[in-house]
Write a protein that holds these residues in place. Structure first.
Motif, short mmCIF file in Angstrom:
data_model
loop_
_atom_site.label_atom_id
_atom_site.label_comp_id
_atom_site.label_asym_id
_atom_site.label_seq_id
_atom_site.Cartn_x
_atom_site.Cartn_y
_atom_site.Cartn_z
N ILE A 1 -27.09 -10.95 7.01
CA ILE A 1 -25.68 -10.62 6.82
C ILE A 1 -25.42 -10.33 5.35
CG2 ILE A 1 -24.98 -11.93 8.84
CD1 ILE A 1 -24.01 -14.14 6.97
N ALA A 2 -24.24 -9.80 5.05
CA ALA A 2 -23.90 -9.40 3.69
C ALA A 2 -22.39 -9.46 3.50
CB ALA A 2 -24.40 -7.97 3.43
N GLY A 3 -21.98 -9.41 2.26
CA GLY A 3 -20.56 -9.29 1.94
C GLY A 3 -20.16 -7.83 1.86
N GLY A 4 -19.02 -7.50 2.41
CA GLY A 4 -18.56 -6.12 2.36
C GLY A 4 -18.01 -5.74 1.00
N LEU A 5 -18.35 -4.54 0.54
CA LEU A 5 -17.78 -3.98 -0.69
C LEU A 5 -16.92 -2.75 -0.39
CD1 LEU A 5 -20.83 -4.17 -3.16
CD2 LEU A 5 -18.98 -5.83 -2.84
N CYS B 1 -20.38 -9.51 6.89
CA CYS B 1 -19.73 -10.75 7.34
C CYS B 1 -18.32 -10.81 6.74
CB CYS B 1 -20.57 -11.96 6.95
SG CYS B 1 -19.87 -13.54 7.49
N ASP B 2 -18.21 -11.22 5.48
CA ASP B 2 -16.89 -11.26 4.83
C ASP B 2 -16.55 -9.88 4.30
OD1 ASP B 2 -19.24 -12.27 3.21
OD2 ASP B 2 -17.86 -11.81 1.57
N LEU C 1 -13.86 -17.83 8.30
CA LEU C 1 -15.28 -17.64 8.00
C LEU C 1 -16.12 -17.73 9.27
CD1 LEU C 1 -17.36 -17.18 5.78
CD2 LEU C 1 -17.48 -19.66 5.45
N ALA C 2 -15.77 -18.65 10.15
CA ALA C 2 -16.50 -18.77 11.41
C ALA C 2 -16.33 -17.52 12.27
CB ALA C 2 -16.02 -20.00 12.17
#
Length: 254
Positions: free
Chosen positions: A76-80, A178-179, A221-222
């Motif tokens: 997973i990764a953080g969105g930019l 993910c976020d 977050l979940a």
């Protein structure tokens, strides 16, 4: 009478000598224990270091020789990119790190893209940003996006790409958002992992008890994590053995 020697398999027209590397696994590089379990399977050896880039670099450096035929960063990764939502998939064209950009193997990336995608899924091709510390704030994500033009960010892909380059191995990355870009990570998230990549439930409960973690943040977050891992699981099924990385001779003939 002239004796004609039969052609050896390696010299026969249209045939190649067996590639010793083809029997080696693809190395899946992950951060979380759940990612590592998902990535594992036939033709795959999965490793991870609990979201710690320095520990991951040391783990990979200890592999000499590397014992694999390709490297795939997966998780997973953080969105930019503000257009990406939890569950959207990025197949990397390259990895932008602090000092340089690593190119993904175009033939492998194309093979992975060809395998992915179900109705309703969003699959994007573009750069990922690789960082040594989690980008927690919305402002931090926006700054990284402006500087790199990357679609998403993670803490393993740049380490994996550098290792692949050092050993002359093909590299690819598949990361699921993910976020999203507009959502900050709660402060406790940076300490919510054990060294083996399993969630540290006691640390989370302690943060709640201290008031440094809010129930609403945990719920969001979940929810994001569930969407991301559901998409990652679909991707893993579609990729199949060896994470969809074709044999060397297939890439050579493409």
């Amino acid at each position: 009478m002239t004796r004609v020697e039969p052609a050896s398999p390696a010299r026969a027209v249209g045939l190649h000598a067996p590639d010793p590397a083809s029997s080696l696994p693809v190395l899946a590089v992950t951060g979380l224990a759940k990612e590592r379990r998902l990535a594992s399977g036939p033709g795959v050896e999965a490793v991870g270091a609990g979201g710690n880039p320095a520990r991951l670099a040391a783990l990979l450096a200890s592999r000499d020789p590397p014992g694999c035929r390709a490297i795939v960063s997966i998780g997973i990764a953080g969105g930019l990119d503000p257009n990406l939502v939890p569950g959207d998939v990025v197949v990397a064209a390259g990895i932008v790190a602090a000092d340089r950009r690593y190119e993904a193997d175009p033939a492998v990336a194309a093979a992975l893209l060809a395998r992915l995608g179900l109705p309703g899924d969003t699959i994007r091709s573009g750069d990922l940003a690789g960082v040594d510390a989690a980008v927690m704030s919305v402002a931090g994500k926006a700054e990284l996006r402006a500087r790199t033009r990357a679609l998403a960010v993670d803490m393993e892909s740049h380490i994996a790409a550098a290792f692949a380059e050092r050993h002359g191995l093909p590299f690819a990355a598949i990361r699921v958002v993910c976020d999203p870009a507009h959502r900050a990570l709660p402060a406790f998230a940076a300490q919510a992992l054990k060294p083996n990549g399993e969630p540290d439930i006691l640390a989370v409960l302690s943060a709640v008890a201290r008031g440094s973690a809010r129930i609403g943040d945990l719920v969001r977050l979940a929810r994001d994590s569930n969407a991301a891992f559901a998409a990652l699981s679909r991707c893993r099924t579609l990729l199949g053995p060896s994470l969809g990385v074709p044999p060397h001779e297939d890439r050579r003939g493409a």
